[in-house]
Enzyme design. Structure first.
Site, PDB file in Angstrom:
ATOM      1  N   LYS A   1      38.793  51.804  43.141  1.00  0.00           N
ATOM      2  CA  LYS A   1      38.276  50.535  42.315  1.00  0.00           C
ATOM      3  C   LYS A   1      37.215  50.167  43.150  1.00  0.00           C
ATOM      4  CE  LYS A   1      41.057  47.101  41.407  1.00  0.00           C
ATOM      5  NZ  LYS A   1      40.442  45.803  41.697  1.00  0.00           N
TER       6      LYS A   1
ATOM      7  N   ARG B   1      41.438  31.862  39.397  1.00  0.00           N
ATOM      8  CA  ARG B   1      41.467  31.989  40.648  1.00  0.00           C
ATOM      9  C   ARG B   1      40.250  31.149  41.595  1.00  0.00           C
ATOM     10  NH1 ARG B   1      41.926  38.446  40.736  1.00  0.00           N
ATOM     11  NH2 ARG B   1      41.932  37.981  42.878  1.00  0.00           N
TER      12      ARG B   1
ATOM     13  N   ASP C   1      46.908  45.180  48.524  1.00  0.00           N
ATOM     14  CA  ASP C   1      47.220  45.675  47.135  1.00  0.00           C
ATOM     15  C   ASP C   1      48.486  46.175  46.998  1.00  0.00           C
ATOM     16  OD1 ASP C   1      44.902  44.175  46.406  1.00  0.00           O
ATOM     17  OD2 ASP C   1      43.686  46.041  46.457  1.00  0.00           O
TER      18      ASP C   1
ATOM     19  N   LYS D   1      46.228  36.223  43.825  1.00  0.00           N
ATOM     20  CA  LYS D   1      45.688  37.538  43.040  1.00  0.00           C
ATOM     21  C   LYS D   1      45.950  37.474  41.836  1.00  0.00           C
ATOM     22  CE  LYS D   1      44.788  39.778  46.983  1.00  0.00           C
ATOM     23  NZ  LYS D   1      43.438  40.072  47.098  1.00  0.00           N
TER      24      LYS D   1
ATOM     25  N   ARG E   1      51.607  36.581  43.255  1.00  0.00           N
ATOM     26  CA  ARG E   1      52.314  38.026  43.324  1.00  0.00           C
ATOM     27  C   ARG E   1      53.763  37.729  44.072  1.00  0.00           C
ATOM     28  NH1 ARG E   1      47.460  42.563  43.927  1.00  0.00           N
ATOM     29  NH2 ARG E   1      47.134  42.598  41.850  1.00  0.00           N
TER      30      ARG E   1
ATOM     31  N   ARG F   1      49.093  45.418  38.764  1.00  0.00           N
ATOM     32  CA  ARG F   1      49.941  45.944  40.031  1.00  0.00           C
ATOM     33  C   ARG F   1      51.498  45.642  39.901  1.00  0.00           C
ATOM     34  NH1 ARG F   1      45.795  48.819  42.694  1.00  0.00           N
ATOM     35  NH2 ARG F   1      43.919  47.604  42.905  1.00  0.00           N
TER      36      ARG F   1
HETATM   37  C1  S3P Z   1      38.927  43.908  46.904  1.00  0.00           C
HETATM   38  C2  S3P Z   1      39.048  43.148  47.889  1.00  0.00           C
HETATM   39  C3  S3P Z   1      40.649  42.765  47.883  1.00  0.00           C
HETATM   40  C4  S3P Z   1      41.472  43.476  46.979  1.00  0.00           C
HETATM   41  C5  S3P Z   1      40.922  43.648  45.697  1.00  0.00           C
HETATM   42  C6  S3P Z   1      39.779  44.322  45.815  1.00  0.00           C
HETATM   43  C7  S3P Z   1      37.546  44.258  47.122  1.00  0.00           C
HETATM   44  O1  S3P Z   1      40.752  41.160  47.469  1.00  0.00           O
HETATM   45  O2  S3P Z   1      42.571  42.550  46.835  1.00  0.00           O
HETATM   46  O3  S3P Z   1      41.988  44.182  44.887  1.00  0.00           O
HETATM   47  O4  S3P Z   1      37.075  45.542  46.283  1.00  0.00           O
HETATM   48  O5  S3P Z   1      36.771  43.855  47.641  1.00  0.00           O
HETATM   49  P1  S3P Z   1      40.045  39.978  48.471  1.00  0.00           P
HETATM   50  O6  S3P Z   1      38.781  40.333  49.066  1.00  0.00           O
HETATM   51  O7  S3P Z   1      40.415  38.728  47.851  1.00  0.00           O
HETATM   52  O8  S3P Z   1      41.021  40.136  49.515  1.00  0.00           O
END
Ligand code: S3P
Length: 450
Positions: free
Chosen positions: A21, A121, A315, A342, A346, A388
């Site tokens: 992703k 958020r 994650d 998140k 969570r 998740r």
């Molecule tokens: C992500 C960074 C993480 C992660 C999210 C995807 C990314 O979040 O939890 O699912 O692709 O940069 P944070 O940057 O808020 O830690």
């Protein structure tokens, strides 16, 4: 949609997982800024990444999708056109934060809107540094939450030390830095996933990574168009790896999965908990390492997860909490307060659902303490609209008596289309699969110091 799960028979499977992703979001954005046509294979066609694709289309980029996992992106040498209407980021925090960085430096105004989940958020983490670069961003929601109104304009490079460890913040600043005057440096006290910097250098954008963990981008560069193949998502693989690890002699092999070491801390934790884990990097040619992971299950024991490990498995904490409930002794997750902001809170969601299944769990401000092993029993569980959480508790259902029902499970589409088909293979294996053993065993390392 409800997901119904029953206890899994013996696990012995070989699977692959959809594209990563984080890498999919970044690949489409950088390809769109490049000077030509880029073919991206292995793209994750989940709702989150499709929001990024549609956002780039709204900014004037032609993107073809000849099949679900292939994108042909027609880069326009950093030229974006003003969107005709607001851009919908859905429930994708990565889309909103990365786009905010990109749009901050454009000579037009845009507005980013969100679904109810994302609308709660925090966005101050990107608004503060982007404003320091000269951007004009207004959060229209209470306490700096979406929608975001961005009046783009000339930016200047800054040196910034984010107060929270976040790859989305780093990514937003590097994208803004590409359009800024001078150089932009992000200094991370705890390193986060490094996909943005890897992807930029793959597209021949000059960046510099320093030994102290900071990364610098030099402004005013055009990414050179390239094709790219996105590996499978280790965060999606995690659900199945934990399932196999928690079943005595359970066996699982996952092919073609991303093995970037800023993402693989889960494997070290499973080893510490007593599972056998092997990984073999098979493709070092591409910028992102990819290969095979194989897990053999054992009676798990509790562990402590904290410190520098946290961003490298952020994650995976919902499914690791489930592993903790199935393990003997105490599992502690701490210094993970980020989990509260998140797709759901969570920490509260995990505690609620584990308790509903009969596990012993205490909620802490920045984590959880779980005492196992508890015999889990099937229950009706909310997903809290969080993909998740939904997937972690579907896997918990594989270890519970009776039936587990995960409610409102459609959110799984955000990151893992096809999850239910694999779940079905775990509960009703069609055939015994014989898998090829792989090389390169990992050895357990002690838990992080707090
Ligand atoms: C992500 C960074 C993480 C992660 C999210 C995807 C990314 O979040 O939890 O699912 O692709 O940069 P944070 O940057 O808020 O830690």
């Amino acid at each position: 949609m409800e997901l119904r799960v029953k206890r899994a028979p013996r696990i012995d499977l070989e699977i692959s997982v959809p594209g990563d992703k984080s890498i999919s979001h970044r690949a489409v954005i950088i390809a769109a800024l490049s000077n030509g046509v880029c073919t991206l294979r292995g793209f994750l066609p989940g709702d989150d990444c499709m929001h990024t694709v549609n956002a780039m289309r709204a900014l004037g980029i032609k993107i073809e999708q000849p099949d679900a996992t292939t994108l042909i992106v027609h880069g326009r040498k950093r030229l974006l056109t003003p969107p005709r209407k607001e851009i919908n980021c859905g429930n994708s925090g990565t889309t909103m934060r990365l786009l905010a960085g990109l749009l901050a430096g454009q000579p037009f105004e845009s507005r980013l809107v969100a679904d109810a989940g994302l609308a709660r958020r925090p966005m101050d983490r990107i608004i503060a540094p982007l404003s320091e670069m000269g951007a004009n961003i207004v959060a229209e929601g209470p306490e700096q939450t979406p929608p975001l109104r961005i009046r783009g304009g000339p930016l200047r490079g800054i040196r910034y030390r984010p107060p929270v460890a976040s790859a989305q913040v780093k990514g937003a600043l590097l994208l803004a830095g590409l359009f800024a005057k001078g150089k932009t440096t992000v200094e991370e006290s705890i390193p986060t996933r490094n996909h943005m910097e890897k992807m930029l250098s793959y597209f021949l954008v000059r960046t510099a990574s320093h030994p102290n963990g900071s990364v610098t981008i030099f402004g005013d560069q055009v990414p050179e168009s390239r094709d790219f193949e996105i590996p499978g998502d280790i965060s999606s693989a995690a659900f199945w790896l934990v399932a196999a690890a928690a079943q005595r002699r359970g066996h699982l092999l996952i092919r073609d999965v991303g093995l970037n070491d800023t993402r693989t801390a889960l494997l070290g934790v499973l080893l510490r908990m007593g599972a056998q884990v092997r990984e073999a990097v098979e493709d070092v040619e591409q910028v992102e390492p990819r290969g095979v992971v194989e897990v053999t299950g054992a009676p798990l024991k509790g562990t402590v997860i904290q410190g520098k490990e946290i961003p490298r498995l952020i994650d995976e904490l919902p499914i690791l909490a489930v592993a903790g409930a199935l393990a003997k002794g105490k599992t502690v997750i701490r210094q993970a307060g980020e989990l509260r902001v998140k797709e759901s809170d969570r920490i509260a969601a995990i505690a609620h659902n584990l308790q509903a299944m009969g596990a012993h769990v205490t909620e802490m401000k920045d984590g959880l303490e779980i005492h196992g092993p508890a015999p889990l029993h099937g229950a009706r569980l909310p997903s809290f609209g969080d993909h998740r959480i939904a997937m972690a508790f579907a896997v918990a259902g594989l270890f519970a008596d009776g039936e587990t029902v995960v409610q409102e499970a459609e959110c799984i589409r955000e990151s893992y289309p096809g999850f239910e088909t694999v779940l079905e293979e775990f509960t009703n294996p069609k055939r015994m699969q014989v898998s090829t053993p792989v090389i390169g065993s990992l050895t357990p390392e002690p838990a992080e110091e707090g």
